[in-house]
Design a protein around this motif. Structure first.
Motif, mmCIF file in Angstrom:
data_model
loop_
_atom_site.group_PDB
_atom_site.id
_atom_site.type_symbol
_atom_site.label_atom_id
_atom_site.label_comp_id
_atom_site.label_asym_id
_atom_site.label_seq_id
_atom_site.Cartn_x
_atom_site.Cartn_y
_atom_site.Cartn_z
ATOM 1 N N PRO A 41 -38.337 17.972 -1.965
ATOM 2 C CA PRO A 41 -37.272 17.166 -1.370
ATOM 3 C C PRO A 41 -37.787 15.811 -0.898
ATOM 4 O O PRO A 41 -38.790 15.740 -0.180
ATOM 5 C CB PRO A 41 -36.800 18.024 -0.196
ATOM 6 N N GLY A 42 -37.117 14.760 -1.318
ATOM 7 C CA GLY A 42 -37.475 13.421 -0.876
ATOM 8 C C GLY A 42 -38.709 12.835 -1.527
ATOM 9 O O GLY A 42 -39.155 11.750 -1.127
ATOM 10 N N LYS A 43 -39.251 13.538 -2.521
ATOM 11 C CA LYS A 43 -40.461 13.053 -3.179
ATOM 12 C C LYS A 43 -40.229 12.885 -4.682
ATOM 13 O O LYS A 43 -39.275 13.428 -5.240
ATOM 14 C CB LYS A 43 -41.625 14.014 -2.934
ATOM 15 N N GLU A 44 -41.126 12.160 -5.310
ATOM 16 C CA GLU A 44 -41.048 11.990 -6.747
ATOM 17 C C GLU A 44 -41.547 13.252 -7.447
ATOM 18 O O GLU A 44 -42.349 14.022 -6.910
ATOM 19 C CB GLU A 44 -41.879 10.779 -7.179
ATOM 20 N N ARG A 45 -41.084 13.409 -8.668
ATOM 21 C CA ARG A 45 -41.556 14.542 -9.454
ATOM 22 C C ARG A 45 -43.033 14.333 -9.799
ATOM 23 O O ARG A 45 -43.462 13.221 -10.111
ATOM 24 C CB ARG A 45 -40.712 14.675 -10.719
ATOM 25 N N GLU A 46 -43.798 15.431 -9.755
ATOM 26 C CA GLU A 46 -45.223 15.332 -10.000
ATOM 27 C C GLU A 46 -45.691 16.427 -10.946
ATOM 28 O O GLU A 46 -45.100 17.508 -11.022
ATOM 29 C CB GLU A 46 -46.003 15.449 -8.679
ATOM 30 N N PHE A 47 -46.765 16.143 -11.643
ATOM 31 C CA PHE A 47 -47.382 17.101 -12.555
ATOM 32 C C PHE A 47 -48.010 18.239 -11.766
ATOM 33 O O PHE A 47 -48.630 18.012 -10.728
ATOM 34 C CB PHE A 47 -48.445 16.371 -13.383
ATOM 35 N N ALA A 48 -47.865 19.466 -12.279
ATOM 36 C CA ALA A 48 -48.502 20.617 -11.645
ATOM 37 C C ALA A 48 -49.541 21.250 -12.583
ATOM 38 O O ALA A 48 -50.663 21.525 -12.179
ATOM 39 C CB ALA A 48 -47.460 21.655 -11.242
ATOM 40 N N ALA A 49 -49.138 21.494 -13.841
ATOM 41 C CA ALA A 49 -50.041 22.176 -14.774
ATOM 42 C C ALA A 49 -49.616 21.889 -16.205
ATOM 43 O O ALA A 49 -48.452 21.609 -16.465
ATOM 44 C CB ALA A 49 -50.047 23.682 -14.526
ATOM 45 N N GLY A 50 -50.568 21.978 -17.130
ATOM 46 C CA GLY A 50 -50.272 21.764 -18.537
ATOM 47 C C GLY A 50 -51.122 22.656 -19.410
ATOM 48 O O GLY A 50 -52.196 23.110 -18.994
ATOM 49 N N ILE A 51 -50.626 22.917 -20.622
ATOM 50 C CA ILE A 51 -51.349 23.795 -21.546
ATOM 51 C C ILE A 51 -51.125 23.305 -22.970
ATOM 52 O O ILE A 51 -50.037 22.885 -23.339
ATOM 53 C CB ILE A 51 -50.887 25.262 -21.371
ATOM 54 N N THR A 52 -52.193 23.361 -23.752
ATOM 55 C CA THR A 52 -52.090 22.924 -25.143
ATOM 56 C C THR A 52 -51.404 23.980 -26.002
ATOM 57 O O THR A 52 -51.172 25.107 -25.554
ATOM 58 C CB THR A 52 -53.480 22.613 -25.700
ATOM 59 N N VAL A 53 -51.123 23.614 -27.239
ATOM 60 C CA VAL A 53 -50.404 24.494 -28.163
ATOM 61 C C VAL A 53 -51.095 25.846 -28.306
ATOM 62 O O VAL A 53 -50.452 26.896 -28.235
ATOM 63 C CB VAL A 53 -50.273 23.816 -29.537
ATOM 64 N N SER A 54 -52.399 25.802 -28.486
ATOM 65 C CA SER A 54 -53.154 27.045 -28.696
ATOM 66 C C SER A 54 -53.393 27.823 -27.421
ATOM 67 O O SER A 54 -53.732 29.008 -27.467
ATOM 68 C CB SER A 54 -54.501 26.702 -29.330
ATOM 69 N N ASN A 57 -56.728 24.987 -23.853
ATOM 70 C CA ASN A 57 -56.995 24.014 -22.796
ATOM 71 C C ASN A 57 -55.865 24.000 -21.789
ATOM 72 O O ASN A 57 -54.683 23.990 -22.160
ATOM 73 C CB ASN A 57 -57.161 22.616 -23.391
ATOM 74 N N THR A 58 -56.244 24.014 -20.520
ATOM 75 C CA THR A 58 -55.270 23.951 -19.437
ATOM 76 C C THR A 58 -55.687 22.861 -18.453
ATOM 77 O O THR A 58 -56.875 22.550 -18.317
ATOM 78 C CB THR A 58 -55.149 25.292 -18.704
ATOM 79 N N TYR A 59 -54.696 22.313 -17.758
ATOM 80 C CA TYR A 59 -54.936 21.220 -16.828
ATOM 81 C C TYR A 59 -54.105 21.481 -15.572
ATOM 82 O O TYR A 59 -52.994 22.008 -15.649
ATOM 83 C CB TYR A 59 -54.519 19.879 -17.449
ATOM 84 N N TYR A 60 -54.667 21.093 -14.440
ATOM 85 C CA TYR A 60 -54.002 21.354 -13.166
ATOM 86 C C TYR A 60 -54.095 20.150 -12.241
ATOM 87 O O TYR A 60 -55.093 19.427 -12.245
ATOM 88 C CB TYR A 60 -54.642 22.560 -12.474
ATOM 89 N N ALA A 61 -53.065 19.991 -11.431
ATOM 90 C CA ALA A 61 -53.159 19.055 -10.325
ATOM 91 C C ALA A 61 -54.125 19.626 -9.301
ATOM 92 O O ALA A 61 -54.231 20.850 -9.136
ATOM 93 C CB ALA A 61 -51.776 18.860 -9.698
ATOM 94 N N ASP A 62 -54.808 18.751 -8.602
ATOM 95 C CA ASP A 62 -55.764 19.203 -7.595
ATOM 96 C C ASP A 62 -55.093 20.076 -6.546
ATOM 97 O O ASP A 62 -55.705 21.009 -6.010
ATOM 98 C CB ASP A 62 -56.424 18.001 -6.918
ATOM 99 N N SER A 63 -53.841 19.806 -6.248
ATOM 100 C CA SER A 63 -53.131 20.524 -5.180
ATOM 101 C C SER A 63 -52.857 21.986 -5.531
ATOM 102 O O SER A 63 -52.592 22.792 -4.637
ATOM 103 C CB SER A 63 -51.813 19.821 -4.866
ATOM 104 N N VAL A 64 -52.913 22.348 -6.824
ATOM 105 C CA VAL A 64 -52.622 23.725 -7.214
ATOM 106 C C VAL A 64 -53.810 24.425 -7.856
ATOM 107 O O VAL A 64 -53.767 25.642 -8.099
ATOM 108 C CB VAL A 64 -51.414 23.792 -8.180
#
Length: 131
Positions: A41-54, A57-64
């Motif tokens: 609420p009241g904040k911009e949308r932010e990245f949390a996690a990502g994953i490649t097709v296979s 590889n996974t990626y995370y925000a430092d906060s999570v």
């Protein structure tokens, strides 16, 4: 097309867990890198996690990092976000999104974090963590 539908949100106490699911459709799901974003609420949308097709590889925000795990099951056209040790500051609407790897989108850790890389978005699911 890859319409996306999220589920699994809800109300949980601090320290608890939730698992979000995002189901895609269409044969092209398996060519899309996937991401989870969130908007508090009241904040911009932010990245949390990502994953490649296979899924290699996974990626995370430092906060999570260390608390959330992203995974996918391409046979089910589904991406998951396992969220453990939840905190009140994790309260947000969570969105899954798809970026087209066949066109070179989300080609690295840096690009996974950019909303502009993503073509399709789900409608969002609310996660509320009470203290």
């Amino acid at each position: 097309q890859v319409p996306l539908v999220e589920s699994g949100g809800g109300l949980v106490q601090a320290g608890g867990s939730l698992r979000l699911s995002c189901v895609g459709s269409g044969r092209t799901f398996r060519t899309y890198n996937m991401g989870w974003f969130r908007q508090a609420p009241g904040k911009e949308r932010e990245f949390a996690a990502g994953i490649t097709v296979s899924g290699d590889n996974t990626y995370y925000a430092d906060s999570v990092k260390g608390r959330f795990i992203i995974s996918r099951d391409n046979a089910k056209d589904t991406v998951y976000l396992q969220m453990d040790s939840l905190k009140p500051e994790d309260t947000a609407v969570y969105y899954c999104a798809a970026c087209d790897s066949s066109r070179g989108y989300c080609s690295s850790n840096y690009y996974f974090r950019l909303e502009s890389e993503y073509t399709y978005w789900g409608q969002g699911t609310q996660v509320t963590v009470s203290s």
